[in-house]
Design a protein around this motif. Structure first.
Motif, PDB file in Angstrom:
ATOM      1  N   LYS A  25       0.699  -1.201  -0.101  1.00 30.65           N
ATOM      2  CA  LYS A  25       0.070  -0.050   0.033  1.00 30.65           C
ATOM      3  C   LYS A  25       0.918   1.088   0.070  1.00 30.65           C
ATOM      4  O   LYS A  25       0.600   2.179  -0.529  1.00 30.65           O
ATOM      5  CB  LYS A  25      -0.902  -0.133   1.237  1.00 30.65           C
ATOM      6  N   ARG A  26       1.728   1.109   1.035  1.00 38.10           N
ATOM      7  CA  ARG A  26       2.992   2.275   0.819  1.00 38.10           C
ATOM      8  C   ARG A  26       3.493   2.575  -0.777  1.00 38.10           C
ATOM      9  O   ARG A  26       3.349   3.787  -0.898  1.00 38.10           O
ATOM     10  CB  ARG A  26       4.025   2.246   1.762  1.00 38.10           C
ATOM     11  N   LEU A  27       3.937   1.458  -1.197  1.00 36.31           N
ATOM     12  CA  LEU A  27       4.613   1.653  -2.368  1.00 36.31           C
ATOM     13  C   LEU A  27       3.499   2.123  -3.477  1.00 36.31           C
ATOM     14  O   LEU A  27       3.833   3.106  -4.184  1.00 36.31           O
ATOM     15  CB  LEU A  27       5.277   0.152  -2.990  1.00 36.31           C
ATOM     16  N   SER A  28       2.276   1.643  -3.549  1.00 37.37           N
ATOM     17  CA  SER A  28       1.352   2.186  -4.539  1.00 37.37           C
ATOM     18  C   SER A  28       0.746   3.439  -3.990  1.00 37.37           C
ATOM     19  O   SER A  28       0.457   4.089  -5.011  1.00 37.37           O
ATOM     20  CB  SER A  28       0.256   1.323  -4.647  1.00 37.37           C
ATOM     21  N   ASP A  29       0.813   3.890  -2.826  1.00 38.76           N
ATOM     22  CA  ASP A  29       0.416   5.375  -2.836  1.00 38.76           C
ATOM     23  C   ASP A  29       1.583   6.246  -3.201  1.00 38.76           C
ATOM     24  O   ASP A  29       1.599   7.443  -3.341  1.00 38.76           O
ATOM     25  CB  ASP A  29       0.194   5.473  -1.108  1.00 38.76           C
ATOM     26  N   ALA A  30       3.074   5.689  -3.065  1.00 36.35           N
ATOM     27  CA  ALA A  30       3.983   6.619  -3.186  1.00 36.35           C
ATOM     28  C   ALA A  30       4.266   6.831  -4.793  1.00 36.35           C
ATOM     29  O   ALA A  30       4.982   7.870  -4.911  1.00 36.35           O
ATOM     30  CB  ALA A  30       5.310   5.922  -2.497  1.00 36.35           C
TER      31      ALA A  30
ATOM     32  N   PHE B  95      10.243  15.155  -9.427  1.00 30.45           N
ATOM     33  CA  PHE B  95       9.797  14.019  -8.537  1.00 30.45           C
ATOM     34  C   PHE B  95       9.021  14.535  -7.286  1.00 30.45           C
ATOM     35  O   PHE B  95       8.929  13.779  -6.311  1.00 30.45           O
ATOM     36  CB  PHE B  95      11.111  13.463  -7.801  1.00 30.45           C
ATOM     37  N   ASN B  96       8.130  15.174  -7.801  1.00 34.91           N
ATOM     38  CA  ASN B  96       7.200  16.069  -6.625  1.00 34.91           C
ATOM     39  C   ASN B  96       5.937  15.262  -6.495  1.00 34.91           C
ATOM     40  O   ASN B  96       5.410  15.073  -5.157  1.00 34.91           O
ATOM     41  CB  ASN B  96       7.064  17.479  -6.917  1.00 34.91           C
ATOM     42  N   THR B  97       5.330  14.760  -7.310  1.00 37.84           N
ATOM     43  CA  THR B  97       3.954  14.201  -7.395  1.00 37.84           C
ATOM     44  C   THR B  97       4.358  12.703  -7.553  1.00 37.84           C
ATOM     45  O   THR B  97       5.276  12.431  -8.222  1.00 37.84           O
ATOM     46  CB  THR B  97       3.046  14.802  -8.460  1.00 37.84           C
ATOM     47  N   VAL B  98       3.068  12.118  -7.150  1.00 41.29           N
ATOM     48  CA  VAL B  98       3.085  10.628  -7.343  1.00 41.29           C
ATOM     49  C   VAL B  98       3.186  10.371  -8.689  1.00 41.29           C
ATOM     50  O   VAL B  98       3.722   9.241  -9.102  1.00 41.29           O
ATOM     51  CB  VAL B  98       1.799  10.245  -6.560  1.00 41.29           C
ATOM     52  N   ASP B  99       2.595  10.978  -9.694  1.00 38.91           N
ATOM     53  CA  ASP B  99       2.756  10.628 -11.037  1.00 38.91           C
ATOM     54  C   ASP B  99       4.024  10.561 -11.597  1.00 38.91           C
ATOM     55  O   ASP B  99       4.441  10.134 -12.558  1.00 38.91           O
ATOM     56  CB  ASP B  99       2.063  11.911 -11.956  1.00 38.91           C
TER      57      ASP B  99
END
Ligand code: PA5
Length: 471
Positions: A91-96, A163-167
């Motif tokens: 979950k942490r990876l997929s949110d990050a 590298f600021n947003t999740v995208d």
């Protein structure tokens, strides 16, 4: 607990001269049962840390009750259990991050790839993040030394990205049990440099975006300590690479892209229960082994074609190719596994399977239910293609006709086929399939006196490759 729902039907191998008779299978029942008992005794021996006889070394029987153990520990300790930790990290990876790169080779990536292709949307990586359910895109590297493929991945990740947003962000799961496999290690070092640059040399950020999965010692283990990785997962001793899909090796990437790994493990546990308790004549694992072995011994069918019907199971077939080849391809023996995807490969390999050498057993893998609405042939004013006569027929009906027609054509020429049915192409069926095939492979090894664990032959190329590099 989910019951085993995979079914195996070998009716298409029953031919008087070129196949088997039901009596052949009955005559093998006692030996199959003995091999099952030996495999279960191996699992107990491994669990109780009993002394392993020299002839059984290595004994990597830890995969057998792994699904049951993981589920039981999770029910008791939830987030503190291994499965709980995997779910939290996923979950942490997929949110990050919006892109997740899995580095690994052989058993360290083929299971995750099989799950990705079978259970995700076929164009998962092309969908928007919202349409992916907020889960990252998934890429596999470190499974080759292919310069241009690696450069292609760099193009995608961006050499100097924002590298600021999740995208913009990407993360890595680096998997190597030994920790020393060159292809994976080189890819890791290269991508680590790129990630370091992308995070602006922020060691904490870097450590949170790299998750190693490895053995409890070795080079990757040491590197993960030096990097201070926020989480590291361990592949337990006694679980070999190609038997490790139910460790973090398969579970972490699968959970990170939103797959239901509880259902996957429940499927595997259900297969375990079935394997332990079902009588030989109703046991899908033992019947599969019996048919494959008898046809090899009596009829010389040394090529085992896994004929997957549909596009999503190719990687699941390739996972099995590796499992069978590395486990039983020893002592100048072992059948040749070959995955095909139909109807596609009816137009490439079909000719040979119909009329070539009589050395093939074809096991069809058939999915009974499609996941999506059925597409049907429409009626058209332009009937030059003469499809109006098929108007209303659906793609699943066309597929069913192709399967029946192909089996009939093989039967008319006494070419043996067997059918393995999945109720659906989902996590539960995949869990059953993985466990069925891993059990079948070790049962067959015990039946024919080949140790299915270990892969001493793979070391030779590594030795020579290193020698060339260090000249
Ligand atoms: O089944 C096996 O053990 C092998 O296929 C390994 O998975 C493969 O060689 C990769 O090894 P490692 O995980 O040590 O990098």
């Amino acid at each position: 607990m989910t019951r085993s729902t995979l079914t195996y039907n070998p009716a298409g191998v029953m031919f008087p001269n070129t196949g088997l008779s039901p009596d052949d299978l009955k005559a093998l029942a006692a030996r199959l049962d003995a091999a099952r008992k030996e495999v279960l005794a191996d699992a107990e021996l491994w669990k109780n840390h009993g002394p392993v006889p020299a002839a059984k070394e290595p004994l990597d029987a830890g995969f057998i009750d792994l699904p049951d153990r993981l589920l039981a520990e999770y029910a008791k300790d939830r987030e503190r259990s291994e499965l709980g930790r995997i779910l939290l990290c996923a979950k942490r990876l997929s949110d990050a991050a919006d892109r997740l790169v899995v580095l690994g080779i052989g058993g360290s990536y083929m299971g995750a790839r099989a799950l990705f292709e079978a259970c995700c949307h076929p164009y998962h990586n092309e969908l928007s993040r919202a349409d992916r359910g907020g889960y990252p895109r998934l890429y596999f590297e470190g499974n080759n030394a292919d310069n241009d493929a690696a450069q292609g991945l760099f193009d995608l990740l961006g050499r100097k990205p924002k590298f600021n947003t999740v995208d913009d962000r990407w993360a890595m799961v680096v998997i190597s049990k030994s920790g020393g496999t060159l292809e994976t290690a080189v890819a890791f070092r290269t991508l680590l440099g790129a990630l370091r640059e992308a995070t602006g040399n922020d060691a904490q950020k870097l450590a949170s975006l790299v998750v190693p999965v490895t053995g409890e010692n070795g080079r990757l283990f040491e590197l993960s300590k030096a990097l201070g990785c926020r989480e590291t997962f361990y592949i337990p001793d006694g679980v070999g690479g190609r038997f490790s899909v139910f460790t973090a090796v398969g579970l972490l990437p699968a959970a990170a892209i939103g797959l239901d790994i509880i259902k996957l493990l429940e499927g595997a546990a259900a297969m375990n229960e079935h394997f332990r308790t079902a009588p030989v004549e109703k046991n899908v694992v033992l019947q599969y082994v019996g048919v494959c072995q008898l046809l090899e011994e009596k009829r010389g069918l040394q090529t085992r074609v896994l004929s997957t019907w549909g596009k999503g199971l190719e990687a699941a077939g390739l996972w099995y190719d590796q499992l069978l080849a590395e486990s039983l391809g020893k002592q100048e023996r072992g059948a040749l596994p070959l995955t095909v995807v139909n109807t596609r490969d009816l137009h490439s390999r079909g000719q040979q399977h119909q009329q070539g050498r009589r050395d093939k057993l074809i096991t069809n893998v058939i999915v009974d239910q499609v996941k999506r609405d059925r597409i049907s042939v429409g009626r058209s004013d332009l009937d030059q293609d003469q499809l109006n006569s098929l108007a209303g027929k659906t793609l699943p009906e066309i597929m069913a006709a192709a399967i029946a027609g192909t089996n009939q054509a093989y039967a008319e020429d006494e070419r043996p086929t067997a059918d393995l049915h999945f109720p659906r192409q989902d996590e539960c069926s995949l869990g059953q399939y993985f466990q069925m095939m891993m059990l079948a492979t070790v049962v067959e090894g015990r039946l024919i006196g080949i140790n299915p664990y270990g892969q001493p032959g793979v070391e030779a190329y590594k030795k020579h490759m290193n020698a060339y590099l260090r000249k």
